[in-house]
Design a protein around this motif. Sequence first.
Motif, PDB file in Angstrom:
ATOM      1  N   PHE A 145     -16.762  43.817  45.404  1.00 32.90           N
ATOM      2  CA  PHE A 145     -16.730  45.273  45.335  1.00 32.90           C
ATOM      3  C   PHE A 145     -18.146  45.837  45.175  1.00 32.90           C
ATOM      4  N   THR A 146     -18.949  45.174  44.345  1.00 34.62           N
ATOM      5  CA  THR A 146     -20.325  45.628  44.127  1.00 34.62           C
ATOM      6  C   THR A 146     -21.148  45.531  45.398  1.00 34.62           C
ATOM      7  N   GLN A 147     -20.996  44.412  46.118  1.00 30.48           N
ATOM      8  CA  GLN A 147     -21.741  44.232  47.361  1.00 30.48           C
ATOM      9  C   GLN A 147     -21.371  45.308  48.383  1.00 30.48           C
ATOM     10  N   LEU A 148     -20.105  45.665  48.431  1.00 26.69           N
ATOM     11  CA  LEU A 148     -19.660  46.700  49.370  1.00 26.69           C
ATOM     12  C   LEU A 148     -20.177  48.072  48.943  1.00 26.69           C
ATOM     13  N   THR A 149     -20.138  48.335  47.646  1.00 24.80           N
ATOM     14  CA  THR A 149     -20.617  49.614  47.134  1.00 24.80           C
ATOM     15  C   THR A 149     -22.102  49.798  47.432  1.00 24.80           C
ATOM     16  N   GLU A 155     -10.934  34.650  47.536  1.00 25.17           N
ATOM     17  CA  GLU A 155     -10.327  33.321  47.571  1.00 25.17           C
ATOM     18  C   GLU A 155     -11.090  32.378  48.498  1.00 25.17           C
ATOM     19  N   GLU A 156     -11.507  32.899  49.636  1.00 19.61           N
ATOM     20  CA  GLU A 156     -12.198  32.090  50.635  1.00 19.61           C
ATOM     21  C   GLU A 156     -13.574  31.633  50.159  1.00 19.61           C
ATOM     22  N   THR A 157     -14.285  32.514  49.464  1.00 18.47           N
ATOM     23  CA  THR A 157     -15.661  32.216  49.063  1.00 18.47           C
ATOM     24  C   THR A 157     -15.791  31.709  47.631  1.00 18.47           C
ATOM     25  N   GLY A 158     -14.758  31.924  46.816  1.00 20.11           N
ATOM     26  CA  GLY A 158     -14.847  31.545  45.413  1.00 20.11           C
ATOM     27  C   GLY A 158     -15.661  32.532  44.598  1.00 20.11           C
ATOM     28  N   MET A 159     -15.959  33.684  45.200  1.00 21.14           N
ATOM     29  CA  MET A 159     -16.732  34.708  44.502  1.00 21.14           C
ATOM     30  C   MET A 159     -15.803  35.656  43.760  1.00 21.14           C
ATOM     31  N   ALA A 160     -16.315  36.220  42.671  1.00 21.50           N
ATOM     32  CA  ALA A 160     -15.520  37.151  41.875  1.00 21.50           C
ATOM     33  C   ALA A 160     -15.238  38.417  42.672  1.00 21.50           C
ATOM     34  N   LEU A 161     -14.050  38.950  42.479  1.00 19.19           N
ATOM     35  CA  LEU A 161     -13.661  40.170  43.192  1.00 19.19           C
ATOM     36  C   LEU A 161     -14.601  41.319  42.843  1.00 19.19           C
ATOM     37  N   THR A 162     -15.023  41.386  41.586  1.00 23.58           N
ATOM     38  CA  THR A 162     -15.939  42.446  41.171  1.00 23.58           C
ATOM     39  C   THR A 162     -17.266  42.353  41.909  1.00 23.58           C
ATOM     40  N   TYR A 163     -17.712  41.124  42.189  1.00 20.08           N
ATOM     41  CA  TYR A 163     -18.964  40.925  42.928  1.00 20.08           C
ATOM     42  C   TYR A 163     -18.820  41.471  44.350  1.00 20.08           C
ATOM     43  N   LYS A 199     -24.455  45.788  50.723  1.00 19.41           N
ATOM     44  CA  LYS A 199     -25.228  44.553  50.781  1.00 19.41           C
ATOM     45  C   LYS A 199     -24.328  43.339  51.035  1.00 19.41           C
ATOM     46  N   LEU A 200     -23.403  43.488  51.958  1.00 15.18           N
ATOM     47  CA  LEU A 200     -22.525  42.387  52.308  1.00 15.18           C
ATOM     48  C   LEU A 200     -23.353  41.222  52.868  1.00 15.18           C
ATOM     49  N   THR A 201     -23.086  40.009  52.400  1.00 18.85           N
ATOM     50  CA  THR A 201     -23.839  38.847  52.847  1.00 18.85           C
ATOM     51  C   THR A 201     -23.158  38.192  54.052  1.00 18.85           C
ATOM     52  N   PRO A 202     -23.887  37.383  54.829  1.00 16.73           N
ATOM     53  CA  PRO A 202     -23.263  36.690  55.959  1.00 16.73           C
ATOM     54  C   PRO A 202     -22.018  35.880  55.575  1.00 16.73           C
ATOM     55  N   PRO A 203     -22.042  35.115  54.462  1.00  8.20           N
ATOM     56  CA  PRO A 203     -20.827  34.374  54.087  1.00  8.20           C
ATOM     57  C   PRO A 203     -19.630  35.288  53.825  1.00  8.20           C
ATOM     58  N   LEU A 204     -19.876  36.434  53.195  1.00  7.96           N
ATOM     59  CA  LEU A 204     -18.787  37.372  52.941  1.00  7.96           C
ATOM     60  C   LEU A 204     -18.299  38.001  54.247  1.00  7.96           C
ATOM     61  N   ALA A 205     -19.211  38.244  55.168  1.00  5.10           N
ATOM     62  CA  ALA A 205     -18.829  38.797  56.460  1.00  5.10           C
ATOM     63  C   ALA A 205     -17.955  37.819  57.230  1.00  5.10           C
ATOM     64  N   VAL A 206     -18.319  36.544  57.181  1.00  2.00           N
ATOM     65  CA  VAL A 206     -17.532  35.511  57.848  1.00  2.00           C
ATOM     66  C   VAL A 206     -16.151  35.403  57.201  1.00  2.00           C
ATOM     67  N   ALA A 207     -16.120  35.459  55.865  1.00  2.00           N
ATOM     68  CA  ALA A 207     -14.843  35.387  55.141  1.00  2.00           C
ATOM     69  C   ALA A 207     -13.951  36.567  55.499  1.00  2.00           C
ATOM     70  N   GLY A 231      -4.837  45.147  54.305  1.00  2.00           N
ATOM     71  CA  GLY A 231      -4.292  45.503  53.001  1.00  2.00           C
ATOM     72  C   GLY A 231      -4.790  44.671  51.844  1.00  2.00           C
ATOM     73  N   ASP A 232      -5.146  43.406  52.084  1.00  3.48           N
ATOM     74  CA  ASP A 232      -5.558  42.544  50.980  1.00  3.48           C
ATOM     75  C   ASP A 232      -6.847  41.772  51.293  1.00  3.48           C
ATOM     76  N   ILE A 233      -7.666  42.319  52.165  1.00  8.27           N
ATOM     77  CA  ILE A 233      -8.820  41.570  52.659  1.00  8.27           C
ATOM     78  C   ILE A 233      -9.818  41.216  51.560  1.00  8.27           C
ATOM     79  N   ARG A 234     -10.013  42.087  50.592  1.00  2.31           N
ATOM     80  CA  ARG A 234     -10.984  41.814  49.533  1.00  2.31           C
ATOM     81  C   ARG A 234     -10.551  40.620  48.683  1.00  2.31           C
ATOM     82  N   HIS A 235      -9.259  40.551  48.380  1.00  2.00           N
ATOM     83  CA  HIS A 235      -8.743  39.413  47.607  1.00  2.00           C
ATOM     84  C   HIS A 235      -8.868  38.118  48.416  1.00  2.00           C
ATOM     85  N   ARG A 236      -8.612  38.186  49.688  1.00  2.26           N
ATOM     86  CA  ARG A 236      -8.713  36.993  50.533  1.00  2.26           C
ATOM     87  C   ARG A 236     -10.163  36.558  50.690  1.00  2.26           C
ATOM     88  N   MET A 237     -11.084  37.511  50.707  1.00  3.11           N
ATOM     89  CA  MET A 237     -12.508  37.177  50.737  1.00  3.11           C
ATOM     90  C   MET A 237     -12.909  36.439  49.472  1.00  3.11           C
TER      91      MET A 237
END
Length: 245
Positions: free
Chosen positions: A154-158, A144-152, A161-169, A136-142
């Motif tokens: 969303f863009t990577q998923l769209t 928080e975990e990575t310090g990356m902007a939520l919009t970034y 182009k999900l990166t390894p760090p985001l996949a781990v998060a 339910g809230d995985i994108r927000h937790r990602m």
Amino acid sequence: MPVSASEFKSWLDAQSISTSPAALSALTGLHRGTLGNQLRRGNVAESTVVAVARASGANVLESLAAFDPYRNMYTRQIEPTPAEVLSQVHHADLMAELQFRTSKKYYPRDLRKHIPLIDFPHEGSNRAWIDAIDSGDIRHRMAEETGMALTYIFTQLTENKLTPPLAVAASKAAGTSFASGLVVVGLVLPAEAGWQPRAREDELLEITDDALVELISGRINLLQRRVKQRKEAQEYAEKMTELLG
């Protein structure tokens, strides 16, 4: 997340592998200049670690686990969940499976044996995986975990182009295997992450009719959003072209 060059060199030394860019290039087939730049800048790409591990016959996951970003690799199960495996089945294959089940006269099951599943990662496979493990809230937790902007994120998923760090998060937030996310983004091969040779085929056969229809419905919604996004992007581009003359 790139690994430390100093840790990378120590890891190479422990395996009696030369730290010379020329030697590493000969071993892995990677460009000498690329390797030299990574070592000089102090940040070595995960793909370089994986390439060295494969070329030297080392276990890929164990090799990644030697570095800080991936030390927790073995704190959870390695094998993927059925939902994760099915997330990597292309929507066309899901709909074909429905036809084999509901229109047996025109789509006899024997035909499926001669039709391989579409390879993955495929278009939309990153988001399909996130949806499969999201509570339910995985994108927000990602974020928080990575310090990356939520919009970034969303863009990577769209853009798939999900990166390894985001996949781990994402794996950390969902409590699932760290290895599966690395498979989904294409860093690690399925076999290297404990996936059975016919994991997708087997799960596709075992899923219930109701669950299959529900999964297809979710994928169609995803396709509709993607089409809408592309249409909006095209309209925006056309407006900018008109404004700029």
